[in-house]
Write an enzyme that holds these catalytic residues in place. Structure first.
Site, PDB file in Angstrom:
ATOM      1  N   SER A 123       0.830  -1.212   0.000  1.00 54.44           N
ATOM      2  CA  SER A 123       0.000   0.000   0.000  1.00 54.44           C
ATOM      3  C   SER A 123       0.862   1.258   0.000  1.00 54.44           C
ATOM      4  CB  SER A 123      -0.908   0.013   1.222  1.00 54.44           C
ATOM      5  OG  SER A 123      -1.671  -1.168   1.289  1.00 54.44           O
TER       6      SER A 123
HETATM    7  N1  SAM Z   1       0.059  -4.981   4.238  1.00 53.84           N
HETATM    8  C1  SAM Z   1       0.763  -5.347   3.038  1.00 53.84           C
HETATM    9  C2  SAM Z   1       2.144  -4.748   2.981  1.00 53.84           C
HETATM   10  O1  SAM Z   1       2.501  -3.956   3.857  1.00 53.84           O
HETATM   11  O2  SAM Z   1       2.868  -5.093   2.031  1.00 53.84           O
HETATM   12  C3  SAM Z   1      -0.004  -5.074   1.788  1.00 53.84           C
HETATM   13  C4  SAM Z   1      -1.172  -5.945   1.650  1.00 53.84           C
HETATM   14  S1  SAM Z   1      -1.809  -6.141   0.031  1.00 53.84           S
HETATM   15  C5  SAM Z   1      -2.565  -4.596  -0.265  1.00 53.84           C
HETATM   16  C6  SAM Z   1      -3.162  -7.244   0.430  1.00 53.84           C
HETATM   17  C7  SAM Z   1      -2.734  -8.635   0.793  1.00 53.84           C
HETATM   18  O3  SAM Z   1      -3.878  -9.339   1.279  1.00 53.84           O
HETATM   19  C8  SAM Z   1      -2.208  -9.436  -0.382  1.00 53.84           C
HETATM   20  O4  SAM Z   1      -0.928  -9.905  -0.112  1.00 53.84           O
HETATM   21  C9  SAM Z   1      -3.215 -10.599  -0.500  1.00 53.84           C
HETATM   22  O5  SAM Z   1      -2.637 -11.798  -0.924  1.00 53.84           O
HETATM   23  C10 SAM Z   1      -3.728 -10.696   0.920  1.00 53.84           C
HETATM   24  N2  SAM Z   1      -5.013 -11.382   1.074  1.00 53.84           N
HETATM   25  C11 SAM Z   1      -6.135 -11.309   0.316  1.00 53.84           C
HETATM   26  N3  SAM Z   1      -7.101 -12.097   0.843  1.00 53.84           N
HETATM   27  C12 SAM Z   1      -6.572 -12.662   1.970  1.00 53.84           C
HETATM   28  C13 SAM Z   1      -7.078 -13.570   2.947  1.00 53.84           C
HETATM   29  N4  SAM Z   1      -8.333 -14.057   2.925  1.00 53.84           N
HETATM   30  N5  SAM Z   1      -6.260 -13.936   3.951  1.00 53.84           N
HETATM   31  C14 SAM Z   1      -4.991 -13.462   4.029  1.00 53.84           C
HETATM   32  N6  SAM Z   1      -4.468 -12.608   3.125  1.00 53.84           N
HETATM   33  C15 SAM Z   1      -5.247 -12.207   2.112  1.00 53.84           C
END
Ligand code: SAM
Length: 221
Positions: free
Chosen positions: A67
Protein backbone atom coordinates in the site's frame (compact mmCIF):
# COMPACT_ATOMS: atom_id res chain seq x y z
CA UNK A 1 29.89 3.93 6.03
CA UNK A 2 26.56 3.92 4.15
CA UNK A 3 26.86 3.81 0.35
CA UNK A 4 25.55 6.71 -1.76
CA UNK A 5 22.54 4.54 -2.63
CA UNK A 6 21.76 3.85 1.07
CA UNK A 7 22.11 7.55 1.92
CA UNK A 8 19.76 8.42 -0.93
CA UNK A 9 17.16 5.89 0.31
CA UNK A 10 17.39 7.34 3.83
CA UNK A 11 16.88 10.84 2.42
CA UNK A 12 13.83 9.61 0.49
CA UNK A 13 12.43 7.94 3.63
CA UNK A 14 12.74 11.12 5.69
CA UNK A 15 11.14 13.11 2.87
CA UNK A 16 8.29 10.56 2.71
CA UNK A 17 7.62 11.09 6.43
CA UNK A 18 7.72 14.89 6.22
CA UNK A 19 5.96 15.51 2.91
CA UNK A 20 3.63 12.56 2.32
CA UNK A 21 2.68 11.98 5.97
CA UNK A 22 3.22 14.88 8.37
CA UNK A 23 2.22 17.62 5.91
CA UNK A 24 -0.95 15.71 5.01
CA UNK A 25 -2.13 15.47 8.59
CA UNK A 26 -0.60 12.32 10.05
CA UNK A 27 0.16 13.44 13.60
CA UNK A 28 0.60 10.23 15.64
CA UNK A 29 4.29 10.44 16.54
CA UNK A 30 4.50 6.68 17.14
CA UNK A 31 3.39 6.00 13.57
CA UNK A 32 5.68 8.72 12.15
CA UNK A 33 8.69 7.43 14.13
CA UNK A 34 8.06 3.83 13.12
CA UNK A 35 7.77 4.77 9.44
CA UNK A 36 10.98 6.78 9.70
CA UNK A 37 12.67 3.70 11.17
CA UNK A 38 11.48 0.79 8.97
CA UNK A 39 13.43 0.39 5.70
CA UNK A 40 10.48 0.20 3.28
CA UNK A 41 12.86 -0.43 0.35
CA UNK A 42 13.84 -3.80 1.88
CA UNK A 43 10.23 -4.98 1.56
CA UNK A 44 9.69 -4.29 -2.16
CA UNK A 45 11.12 -6.49 -4.94
CA UNK A 46 14.81 -5.52 -5.40
CA UNK A 47 14.24 -4.20 -8.96
CA UNK A 48 11.77 -1.66 -7.50
CA UNK A 49 13.82 -0.45 -4.53
CA UNK A 50 14.17 2.98 -6.14
CA UNK A 51 10.36 3.22 -6.23
CA UNK A 52 9.85 2.22 -2.58
CA UNK A 53 9.33 5.73 -1.17
CA UNK A 54 7.15 7.12 -3.93
CA UNK A 55 3.65 8.35 -3.12
CA UNK A 56 1.78 5.30 -4.50
CA UNK A 57 1.33 1.54 -4.14
CA UNK A 58 4.10 -0.66 -5.63
CA UNK A 59 3.57 -4.14 -7.23
CA UNK A 60 5.00 -6.98 -5.13
CA UNK A 61 4.26 -10.18 -7.09
CA UNK A 62 1.28 -12.59 -7.09
CA UNK A 63 -0.77 -9.69 -8.55
CA UNK A 64 -0.64 -7.90 -5.17
CA UNK A 65 0.66 -4.50 -4.03
CA UNK A 66 2.31 -2.86 -1.04
CA UNK A 67 0.00 0.00 0.00
CA UNK A 68 0.89 3.67 -0.49
CA UNK A 69 2.79 4.99 2.58
CA UNK A 70 0.05 7.51 3.39
CA UNK A 71 -2.68 4.87 3.53
CA UNK A 72 -0.55 2.67 5.84
CA UNK A 73 -0.01 5.64 8.18
CA UNK A 74 -3.66 6.69 8.01
CA UNK A 75 -4.96 3.22 8.92
CA UNK A 76 -2.47 2.75 11.76
CA UNK A 77 -3.19 6.20 13.16
CA UNK A 78 -6.94 5.42 13.15
CA UNK A 79 -6.24 2.37 15.34
CA UNK A 80 -4.61 4.51 18.11
CA UNK A 81 -2.04 1.79 18.81
CA UNK A 82 -0.52 1.41 22.27
CA UNK A 83 2.81 -0.21 23.20
CA UNK A 84 1.13 -3.07 25.09
CA UNK A 85 -1.22 -4.02 22.24
CA UNK A 86 -1.51 -7.35 20.48
CA UNK A 87 -2.56 -6.73 16.91
CA UNK A 88 -3.81 -8.82 13.99
CA UNK A 89 -3.12 -7.84 10.41
CA UNK A 90 -4.99 -9.57 7.57
CA UNK A 91 -2.95 -9.45 4.35
CA UNK A 92 0.78 -9.58 5.14
CA UNK A 93 1.83 -8.84 1.55
CA UNK A 94 5.47 -7.79 1.83
CA UNK A 95 5.28 -7.50 5.63
CA UNK A 96 5.92 -3.74 5.57
CA UNK A 97 2.81 -2.63 7.52
CA UNK A 98 3.38 -5.45 10.04
CA UNK A 99 6.99 -4.28 10.43
CA UNK A 100 5.81 -0.73 11.11
CA UNK A 101 3.30 -1.95 13.71
CA UNK A 102 5.95 -4.15 15.32
CA UNK A 103 7.92 -1.00 16.19
CA UNK A 104 4.85 0.39 18.05
CA UNK A 105 3.09 -2.54 19.77
CA UNK A 106 3.99 -5.65 21.78
CA UNK A 107 3.02 -8.45 19.34
CA UNK A 108 1.86 -8.52 15.73
CA UNK A 109 0.13 -11.53 14.17
CA UNK A 110 -0.11 -11.22 10.41
CA UNK A 111 -1.89 -13.66 8.12
CA UNK A 112 -1.40 -14.08 4.35
CA UNK A 113 -3.03 -16.46 1.87
CA UNK A 114 0.03 -16.73 -0.42
CA UNK A 115 2.78 -18.92 1.02
CA UNK A 116 5.39 -17.22 -1.17
CA UNK A 117 4.64 -13.74 0.22
CA UNK A 118 4.40 -15.03 3.80
CA UNK A 119 7.77 -16.81 3.44
CA UNK A 120 9.53 -13.72 2.08
CA UNK A 121 8.07 -11.53 4.83
CA UNK A 122 9.17 -14.03 7.49
CA UNK A 123 12.73 -13.98 6.12
CA UNK A 124 12.80 -10.17 6.16
CA UNK A 125 11.61 -10.00 9.79
CA UNK A 126 14.40 -12.44 10.75
CA UNK A 127 16.97 -10.41 8.80
CA UNK A 128 15.91 -7.17 10.50
CA UNK A 129 15.62 -8.82 13.93
CA UNK A 130 11.92 -7.97 14.32
CA UNK A 131 11.10 -10.82 16.70
CA UNK A 132 7.59 -9.77 17.74
CA UNK A 133 5.98 -10.42 14.33
CA UNK A 134 4.36 -13.82 13.74
CA UNK A 135 3.45 -14.77 10.16
CA UNK A 136 0.65 -17.24 9.54
CA UNK A 137 -0.40 -18.72 6.18
CA UNK A 138 -4.17 -19.02 5.83
CA UNK A 139 -7.50 -17.39 5.18
CA UNK A 140 -7.44 -14.20 7.23
CA UNK A 141 -11.08 -13.44 6.48
CA UNK A 142 -11.68 -15.88 9.34
CA UNK A 143 -9.10 -14.10 11.49
CA UNK A 144 -6.62 -16.05 13.58
CA UNK A 145 -8.43 -17.52 16.57
CA UNK A 146 -5.33 -19.03 18.24
CA UNK A 147 -4.00 -15.64 19.39
CA UNK A 148 -7.37 -13.85 19.78
CA UNK A 149 -8.75 -11.59 21.19
CA UNK A 150 -6.86 -8.59 19.78
CA UNK A 151 -6.51 -4.96 20.83
CA UNK A 152 -6.65 -3.90 17.19
CA UNK A 153 -7.18 -5.47 13.76
CA UNK A 154 -6.13 -4.02 10.42
CA UNK A 155 -7.33 -5.54 7.16
CA UNK A 156 -5.25 -4.68 4.10
CA UNK A 157 -7.63 -6.17 1.50
CA UNK A 158 -11.16 -5.15 0.52
CA UNK A 159 -14.07 -7.05 2.02
CA UNK A 160 -17.70 -7.04 0.75
CA UNK A 161 -18.83 -6.58 4.40
CA UNK A 162 -17.28 -6.68 7.87
CA UNK A 163 -16.29 -10.33 8.50
CA UNK A 164 -18.10 -11.61 11.61
CA UNK A 165 -15.09 -13.72 12.60
CA UNK A 166 -12.91 -10.62 12.83
CA UNK A 167 -15.48 -8.77 14.93
CA UNK A 168 -15.66 -11.70 17.32
CA UNK A 169 -11.85 -11.69 17.72
CA UNK A 170 -11.71 -8.05 18.84
CA UNK A 171 -11.53 -7.21 22.55
CA UNK A 172 -14.24 -4.96 23.97
CA UNK A 173 -13.34 -1.31 23.46
CA UNK A 174 -10.99 -2.24 20.58
CA UNK A 175 -10.79 -1.00 17.03
CA UNK A 176 -10.60 -2.47 13.55
CA UNK A 177 -9.94 -0.66 10.30
CA UNK A 178 -10.77 -2.20 6.94
CA UNK A 179 -11.75 -1.31 3.38
CA UNK A 180 -15.37 -2.32 2.66
CA UNK A 181 -17.20 -2.14 -0.66
CA UNK A 182 -17.16 -3.49 -4.21
CA UNK A 183 -14.02 -4.89 -5.78
CA UNK A 184 -13.67 -1.59 -7.72
CA UNK A 185 -14.04 1.01 -4.99
CA UNK A 186 -14.33 0.91 -1.23
CA UNK A 187 -14.59 3.09 1.85
CA UNK A 188 -12.27 2.72 4.79
CA UNK A 189 -14.36 1.75 7.78
CA UNK A 190 -13.34 2.21 11.41
CA UNK A 191 -15.17 -0.24 13.65
CA UNK A 192 -15.14 0.12 17.44
CA UNK A 193 -16.48 -2.76 19.49
CA UNK A 194 -18.27 -1.73 22.67
CA UNK A 195 -20.06 -3.83 25.25
CA UNK A 196 -22.86 -5.36 23.18
CA UNK A 197 -22.74 -2.87 20.31
CA UNK A 198 -20.54 -1.94 17.40
CA UNK A 199 -19.84 1.60 16.27
CA UNK A 200 -19.05 2.09 12.54
CA UNK A 201 -17.49 5.24 11.15
CA UNK A 202 -16.70 5.68 7.47
CA UNK A 203 -13.41 7.40 6.68
CA UNK A 204 -12.07 8.05 3.15
CA UNK A 205 -12.65 6.32 -0.18
CA UNK A 206 -9.88 3.88 -1.10
CA UNK A 207 -8.94 1.09 -3.46
CA UNK A 208 -7.48 -2.22 -2.27
CA UNK A 209 -7.01 -5.68 -3.75
CA UNK A 210 -9.86 -8.03 -2.75
CA UNK A 211 -9.96 -10.11 0.42
CA UNK A 212 -10.31 -13.63 -0.98
CA UNK A 213 -11.76 -16.12 1.47
CA UNK A 214 -14.74 -17.60 3.28
CA UNK A 215 -15.80 -14.23 4.75
CA UNK A 216 -14.48 -12.16 1.84
CA UNK A 217 -14.86 -12.51 -1.93
CA UNK A 218 -15.15 -16.01 -3.31
CA UNK A 219 -12.84 -15.57 -6.30
CA UNK A 220 -10.24 -13.15 -7.59
CA UNK A 221 -11.82 -10.45 -9.81
N1 SAM B 1 0.06 -4.98 4.24
C1 SAM B 1 0.76 -5.35 3.04
C2 SAM B 1 2.14 -4.75 2.98
O1 SAM B 1 2.50 -3.96 3.86
O2 SAM B 1 2.87 -5.09 2.03
C3 SAM B 1 0.00 -5.07 1.79
C4 SAM B 1 -1.17 -5.95 1.65
S1 SAM B 1 -1.81 -6.14 0.03
C5 SAM B 1 -2.56 -4.60 -0.26
C6 SAM B 1 -3.16 -7.24 0.43
C7 SAM B 1 -2.73 -8.63 0.79
O3 SAM B 1 -3.88 -9.34 1.28
C8 SAM B 1 -2.21 -9.44 -0.38
O4 SAM B 1 -0.93 -9.90 -0.11
C9 SAM B 1 -3.21 -10.60 -0.50
O5 SAM B 1 -2.64 -11.80 -0.92
C10 SAM B 1 -3.73 -10.70 0.92
N2 SAM B 1 -5.01 -11.38 1.07
C11 SAM B 1 -6.13 -11.31 0.32
N3 SAM B 1 -7.10 -12.10 0.84
C12 SAM B 1 -6.57 -12.66 1.97
C13 SAM B 1 -7.08 -13.57 2.95
N4 SAM B 1 -8.33 -14.06 2.92
N5 SAM B 1 -6.26 -13.94 3.95
C14 SAM B 1 -4.99 -13.46 4.03
N6 SAM B 1 -4.47 -12.61 3.12
C15 SAM B 1 -5.25 -12.21 2.11
Amino acid sequence: MPTDFESELLRQRNEMVQIQLRKRGIHDERVLNAMAMVPRHEFVPWQLQREAYRDSPVPIGEGQTISQPYIVAYMLQALRLHFEDEVLEVGTGTGYAAAVMSRIVREVYTIERFETLAGDARKMFAQLGYENVHVIVGDGSEGYASAAPYDAIVVAAAAPRVPEALLSQLKKGSRMVLPVGSSELQQLLLVTKHDGEVDRRYLDACRFVPLIGKQGYAVEH
